[in-house]
Design an enzyme around this catalytic site. Sequence first.
Site, PDB file in Angstrom:
ATOM      1  N   HIS A  74      -7.899 -26.092  53.264  1.00 60.80           N
ATOM      2  CA  HIS A  74      -6.978 -27.175  52.863  1.00 60.80           C
ATOM      3  C   HIS A  74      -7.679 -28.512  53.141  1.00 60.80           C
ATOM      4  O   HIS A  74      -8.753 -28.765  52.598  1.00 60.80           O
ATOM      5  CB  HIS A  74      -5.674 -26.971  53.657  1.00 60.80           C
ATOM      6  CG  HIS A  74      -4.524 -27.825  53.246  1.00 60.80           C
ATOM      7  ND1 HIS A  74      -4.489 -28.566  52.088  1.00 60.80           N
ATOM      8  CD2 HIS A  74      -3.311 -28.064  53.861  1.00 60.80           C
ATOM      9  CE1 HIS A  74      -3.337 -29.217  52.010  1.00 60.80           C
ATOM     10  NE2 HIS A  74      -2.605 -28.930  53.065  1.00 60.80           N
ATOM     11  N   HIS A 132      -8.771 -24.187  43.176  1.00 60.41           N
ATOM     12  CA  HIS A 132      -7.467 -24.718  43.566  1.00 60.41           C
ATOM     13  C   HIS A 132      -6.384 -23.753  43.120  1.00 60.41           C
ATOM     14  O   HIS A 132      -6.497 -23.157  42.058  1.00 60.41           O
ATOM     15  CB  HIS A 132      -7.226 -26.091  42.917  1.00 60.41           C
ATOM     16  CG  HIS A 132      -6.154 -26.866  43.589  1.00 60.41           C
ATOM     17  ND1 HIS A 132      -4.816 -26.683  43.301  1.00 60.41           N
ATOM     18  CD2 HIS A 132      -6.219 -27.806  44.565  1.00 60.41           C
ATOM     19  CE1 HIS A 132      -4.114 -27.492  44.072  1.00 60.41           C
ATOM     20  NE2 HIS A 132      -4.929 -28.177  44.850  1.00 60.41           N
ATOM     21  N   ASP A 187     -11.657 -32.611  47.113  1.00 62.16           N
ATOM     22  CA  ASP A 187     -12.500 -32.722  48.301  1.00 62.16           C
ATOM     23  C   ASP A 187     -13.986 -32.604  48.000  1.00 62.16           C
ATOM     24  O   ASP A 187     -14.810 -32.784  48.898  1.00 62.16           O
ATOM     25  CB  ASP A 187     -12.100 -31.647  49.330  1.00 62.16           C
ATOM     26  CG  ASP A 187     -10.794 -32.019  49.997  1.00 62.16           C
ATOM     27  OD1 ASP A 187     -10.561 -33.220  50.175  1.00 62.16           O
ATOM     28  OD2 ASP A 187     -10.007 -31.112  50.322  1.00 62.16           O
TER      29      ASP A 187
HETATM   30  N1  CMC Z   1     -15.930 -20.361  46.011  1.00 60.24           N
HETATM   31  C1  CMC Z   1     -16.194 -19.138  45.512  1.00 60.24           C
HETATM   32  N2  CMC Z   1     -15.256 -18.324  45.007  1.00 60.24           N
HETATM   33  C2  CMC Z   1     -14.000 -18.763  45.023  1.00 60.24           C
HETATM   34  C3  CMC Z   1     -13.645 -20.032  45.520  1.00 60.24           C
HETATM   35  C4  CMC Z   1     -14.678 -20.840  46.033  1.00 60.24           C
HETATM   36  N3  CMC Z   1     -14.415 -22.056  46.506  1.00 60.24           N
HETATM   37  N4  CMC Z   1     -12.315 -20.201  45.398  1.00 60.24           N
HETATM   38  C5  CMC Z   1     -11.839 -19.075  44.847  1.00 60.24           C
HETATM   39  N5  CMC Z   1     -12.862 -18.217  44.612  1.00 60.24           N
HETATM   40  C6  CMC Z   1     -12.769 -16.907  43.961  1.00 60.24           C
HETATM   41  C7  CMC Z   1     -12.148 -15.877  44.888  1.00 60.24           C
HETATM   42  O1  CMC Z   1     -13.138 -15.216  45.630  1.00 60.24           O
HETATM   43  C8  CMC Z   1     -11.473 -14.974  43.892  1.00 60.24           C
HETATM   44  O2  CMC Z   1     -12.456 -14.161  43.275  1.00 60.24           O
HETATM   45  P1  CMC Z   1     -12.130 -12.632  42.850  1.00 60.24           P
HETATM   46  O3  CMC Z   1     -11.101 -12.763  41.761  1.00 60.24           O
HETATM   47  O4  CMC Z   1     -13.418 -12.058  42.437  1.00 60.24           O
HETATM   48  O5  CMC Z   1     -11.551 -11.987  44.081  1.00 60.24           O
HETATM   49  C9  CMC Z   1     -10.954 -15.939  42.826  1.00 60.24           C
HETATM   50  O6  CMC Z   1     -11.862 -17.067  42.863  1.00 60.24           O
HETATM   51  C10 CMC Z   1      -9.539 -16.418  43.047  1.00 60.24           C
HETATM   52  O7  CMC Z   1      -9.491 -17.031  44.313  1.00 60.24           O
HETATM   53  P2  CMC Z   1      -8.239 -17.063  45.269  1.00 60.24           P
HETATM   54  O8  CMC Z   1      -8.732 -17.112  46.683  1.00 60.24           O
HETATM   55  O9  CMC Z   1      -7.288 -15.957  44.901  1.00 60.24           O
HETATM   56  O10 CMC Z   1      -7.556 -18.429  44.892  1.00 60.24           O
HETATM   57  P3  CMC Z   1      -6.423 -19.167  45.703  1.00 60.24           P
HETATM   58  O11 CMC Z   1      -5.614 -19.898  44.711  1.00 60.24           O
HETATM   59  O12 CMC Z   1      -5.699 -18.246  46.600  1.00 60.24           O
HETATM   60  O13 CMC Z   1      -7.233 -20.183  46.667  1.00 60.24           O
HETATM   61  C11 CMC Z   1      -8.342 -22.114  47.437  1.00 60.24           C
HETATM   62  C12 CMC Z   1      -7.342 -21.535  46.431  1.00 60.24           C
HETATM   63  C13 CMC Z   1      -8.341 -23.641  47.319  1.00 60.24           C
HETATM   64  C14 CMC Z   1      -7.905 -21.754  48.853  1.00 60.24           C
HETATM   65  C15 CMC Z   1      -9.747 -21.529  47.157  1.00 60.24           C
HETATM   66  O14 CMC Z   1     -10.139 -21.864  45.846  1.00 60.24           O
HETATM   67  C16 CMC Z   1     -10.783 -22.002  48.163  1.00 60.24           C
HETATM   68  O15 CMC Z   1     -10.909 -21.392  49.224  1.00 60.24           O
HETATM   69  N6  CMC Z   1     -11.554 -23.100  47.852  1.00 60.24           N
HETATM   70  C17 CMC Z   1     -12.522 -23.620  48.797  1.00 60.24           C
HETATM   71  C18 CMC Z   1     -11.845 -24.507  49.832  1.00 60.24           C
HETATM   72  C19 CMC Z   1     -11.414 -25.823  49.247  1.00 60.24           C
HETATM   73  O16 CMC Z   1     -12.165 -26.511  48.584  1.00 60.24           O
HETATM   74  N7  CMC Z   1     -10.154 -26.229  49.545  1.00 60.24           N
HETATM   75  C20 CMC Z   1      -9.591 -27.525  49.120  1.00 60.24           C
HETATM   76  C21 CMC Z   1      -8.474 -27.336  48.131  1.00 60.24           C
HETATM   77  S1  CMC Z   1      -7.949 -28.872  47.364  1.00 60.24           S
HETATM   78  C22 CMC Z   1      -7.421 -29.907  48.613  1.00 60.24           C
HETATM   79  C23 CMC Z   1      -6.395 -29.391  49.542  1.00 60.24           C
HETATM   80  O17 CMC Z   1      -5.619 -28.467  49.265  1.00 60.24           O
HETATM   81  O18 CMC Z   1      -6.303 -29.906  50.614  1.00 60.24           O
END
Ligand code: CMC
Length: 438
Positions: free
Chosen positions: A257, A296, A368
């Site tokens: 986050h 996201h 971010d």
């Molecule tokens: N790098 C590599 N792979 C990723 C990433 C990433 N940053 N984010 C998602 N994936 C992959 C994940 O492994 C999954 O792959 P598969 O379908 O093969 O299992 C697929 O994409 C779907 O991901 P998810 O984890 O189900 O997506 P989510 O909506 O639950 O998570 C998230 C959203 C923001 C937590 C995630 O994208 C993430 O961890 N990003 C990196 C951390 C980040 O930049 N966070 C800031 C978010 S914006 C500002 C805020 O909220 O504060």
Amino acid sequence: REVWLYDPGYVSTACCHSSITFIDGDKGVLEYRGYPIEALAASCGFTSVAHLLLEGTFPASVSARSLFAQSIEPKAGIHPLVGDVIQSFPRDAHPMTMLMSATAAMSACRPEWNPALVRGDGGSLRLVYGTRALRSHIAQECISLIGSAAAAIFRHMHGMSVYSERSAAVSVKHSTGASPNSFASAFLRAADPQGSIWPENSQQFAVFAEALDVLFVLHADHELNCSTAAMRHLASAGSDVLTCLAAAIGALYGPLHGGANEAVLNMLEDIGSPDAVEAYVASVKRQERKLMGFGHRVYRSYDPRAKLMRQLARKVLQEAADGHNQRSSEPTGADTTTDPLLLIAQRLEKRALEDSYFTERKLYPNVDFYSGVVYRAMRFPNVFFPVLFAVARSVGWLAHWMEMLDRDALDAERKIVRPRQVYVGHRQQRIPQDAMEK
Ligand code: CMC
């Protein structure tokens, strides 16, 4: 037998009605109270945007905006209990831990902000948090308290006194001159009262304050993200507003986050050079690590805040390079295109957007990805980035808190938040003889 909808991560569960922030994740649209984020970032300061989010309207007049600005801006003065809490931390402790603790401590200084249990017209007991006007006043004071605590934490980290002598209160007439009077400039003054990091009246102070104010606008709200959900979650239990805010700060701290801006910078520093981007991307595709600042839950296209952030990065890096050249006897000739971390970030973004691994999963840069590059150019330490996010997001948390309490008619939304679980453990077990203590 009761059947619960199983929705881990609340991917498809809405738990409230809201008219604060609209997101169209497929089209990359973000609006506060119906105003596009691009227009707000271009035309309004953080103070007006805070008023819009909290009250639903822009300030009615210049004098109304001035009064509101005075009430929300970071101040140099802090409550002794809060100052003592901050001072009790080692200077190198993570500042989010300090902010969380300082906010929780403030709760002890404001016992009158606890809700009262009163009997309503229908005879039922309910928690009441004063009048709308009182809640509005509390929200404004909380924004100022968090900004002031963040500034005191910054001073503590930099070896300055937590109890600053100088008042950070500024006259609030709107100005874009060398010494601007915005929320962000008040924050910079409170964090660096002697001007040793950001000399006041310099061109650099003006550029950084203006950029920081835009960053605060971009971070001010984002509907029911993890920390705002935490805020509403605790408020539903009747916890006082500062305890709710401390919990929201705790949620924001996480690297998935608000901690992502710090994690992005650490990642770019680890990568070290544009040539190492390829190997890093390969390891992300092997699922050994994440590409921080990408992906996201709601946006399935480019985060509109990331586009604005990228433009801002160029401007701030150019100013930082110019300032460095002016200070240094041997000009480096550095410009926006030679900042190593920006180069790595740009190479990483380009590389990911060309790769089906990321496009098929709809992974695009989020807010971010570039914010840390901007904060670093302004000379904030990496660990402080999430604190800046919290200062801005305090407005969104409090706008949701007010909205939740205003919607008296919607009793269902005033229920304590209490999800169910799907139990998958054992049943009716016998305690083994050797585990019996009585
Ligand atoms: N790098 C590599 N792979 C990723 C990433 C990433 N940053 N984010 C998602 N994936 C992959 C994940 O492994 C999954 O792959 P598969 O379908 O093969 O299992 C697929 O994409 C779907 O991901 P998810 O984890 O189900 O997506 P989510 O909506 O639950 O998570 C998230 C959203 C923001 C937590 C995630 O994208 C993430 O961890 N990003 C990196 C951390 C980040 O930049 N966070 C800031 C978010 S914006 C500002 C805020 O909220 O504060």
